[in-house]
Design an enzyme around this catalytic site. Structure first.
Site, PDB file in Angstrom:
ATOM      1  N   GLN A 109      -1.732 -23.574   5.770  1.00  0.00           N
ATOM      2  CA  GLN A 109      -0.404 -23.973   5.876  1.00  0.00           C
ATOM      3  C   GLN A 109       0.603 -22.937   5.418  1.00  0.00           C
ATOM      4  OE1 GLN A 109      -0.170 -28.786   5.507  1.00  0.00           O
ATOM      5  NE2 GLN A 109      -2.044 -28.045   4.160  1.00  0.00           N
ATOM      6  N   LEU A 141      -6.723 -24.534   5.078  1.00  0.00           N
ATOM      7  CA  LEU A 141      -6.979 -24.935   6.178  1.00  0.00           C
ATOM      8  C   LEU A 141      -7.432 -24.206   7.094  1.00  0.00           C
ATOM      9  CD1 LEU A 141      -6.271 -27.344   8.457  1.00  0.00           C
ATOM     10  CD2 LEU A 141      -4.189 -25.784   8.789  1.00  0.00           C
ATOM     11  N   ARG A 155      -7.740 -34.930   7.260  1.00  0.00           N
ATOM     12  CA  ARG A 155      -7.131 -34.276   6.094  1.00  0.00           C
ATOM     13  C   ARG A 155      -5.943 -34.166   5.898  1.00  0.00           C
ATOM     14  NH1 ARG A 155      -6.357 -28.600   4.648  1.00  0.00           N
ATOM     15  NH2 ARG A 155      -7.612 -27.895   3.001  1.00  0.00           N
TER      16      ARG A 155
END
Length: 299
Positions: A9, A89, A113
């Site tokens: 992210q 991620l 998630r």
């Protein structure tokens, strides 16, 4: 030896899908993703708005899908990795690349998630802060002082002189002030919507652990360097346990890159949007040049 590395992210941006060449792979995966998610993912990747794309429940499936498409396109072009790793991620994208699970399974996991992390952020709001240019002793001083006003941890060991701190809104604000006073070259809040890789994610662990346990995982076709151990993993049970620990544990990116270097990796490809990992790897391993998937297809 080739390594594929997958960003997490913060690498998302509106229009990132436009850099991907038109292909049956792009069409198929965005179509599958939209069907599973129940909304038009390609539309959001193309047009935003930025606030929506930055919301973790959207960011995670968006980055996973874009990275998966680049992964398949590179392999179609004859560029194939012998080891993979992903940043936070990005570890899910790396697992897809190593054929641990199907695209659909990975997408459902990152969607879950994202939704869980979003709910946790409402219960215990948090932020993340990149700090560049302080040594370990000064970073520890920042953590010690800021922890007096709230929860804060060192979430990402990104480079020898760069870390990302994660914690409560109050603690991060205090850390930002202290880091500047101690002479950090850069102190920058990240474009994320919660305090990832910190104790504030603890409420997520039981639910995400259940989703991971129920998902079908296969033995990876190539080694994957996981965040919490910075070691090559091929055992399915260990891979699952490491994914669970990653929710509240630190991303050991420096050690992960050093491990790939020790394994003989000479060519790195950042498989996904932007160039965040390129900058980190080139600072960790001097003389290394990381190729970008965006540039491979837009040269």
């Amino acid at each position: 030896m080739i390594a594929f590395v997958f960003p997490g992210q913060g690498s998302q941006y509106v229009g990132m899908s436009a850099k991907i060449p038109e292909s049956s792979i792009k069409k198929e995966l965005f179509s599958k993703a939209s069907e599973i998610l129940g909304f038009d993912l390609l539309e959001i990747c193309e047009k935003g708005p930025q606030e929506l794309l930055t919301s973790t429940d959207i960011t995670q499936p968006a980055l996973y899908t874009v990275s998966a498409i680049y992964d398949l396109l590179l392999k179609e072009k004859g560029i194939k990795p012998q080891v993979v790793s992903g940043h936070s991620l990005g570890e899910y994208s790396a697992l897809f690349s190593a054929e641990v699970f199907s695209f659909e399974t990975g997408l459902k996991l990152v969607r879950t998630r994202g939704l869980l992390m979003k709910s946790a952020s409402y219960e215990a709001p948090g932020k993340m802060l990149a700090v560049i240019g302080l040594d370990k002793e000064k970073i520890q001083k920042v953590l010690d002082e800021a922890s007096k006003v709230g929860v804060i941890v060192n979430a990402n060991y990104n480079a020898f002189d760069q870390v990302v701190l994660s914690g409560s809104v109050e603690a991060i604000a205090e850390a930002q002030k202290i880091a500047k006073e101690l002479g950090a070259r850069l102190v920058k809040p990240l474009e994320v919507s919660a305090a990832f890789h910190s104790p504030l994610m603890e409420p997520v662990v039981p639910h995400m652990s259940k989703a991971i346990d129920e998902a079908e995982f296969k033995t990876p076709s190539i080694p994957i360097i996981q965040n919490v151990t910075a070691e090559p993993e091929r055992d399915v049970n260990r891979i699952k346990e490491n994914l669970k620990k990653q929710l509240t544990g630190s991303v050991n990116w420096v050690d992960s890159v050093l491990k790939m270097d020790s394994m003989g990796v000479k060519d790195y490809y950042e498989v996904g949007p932007k160039n965040v990992l390129k900058g980190l790897i080139e600072r960790i391993i001097k003389g290394t040049t990381v190729k970008l998937s965006e540039e491979v297809f837009n040269a």
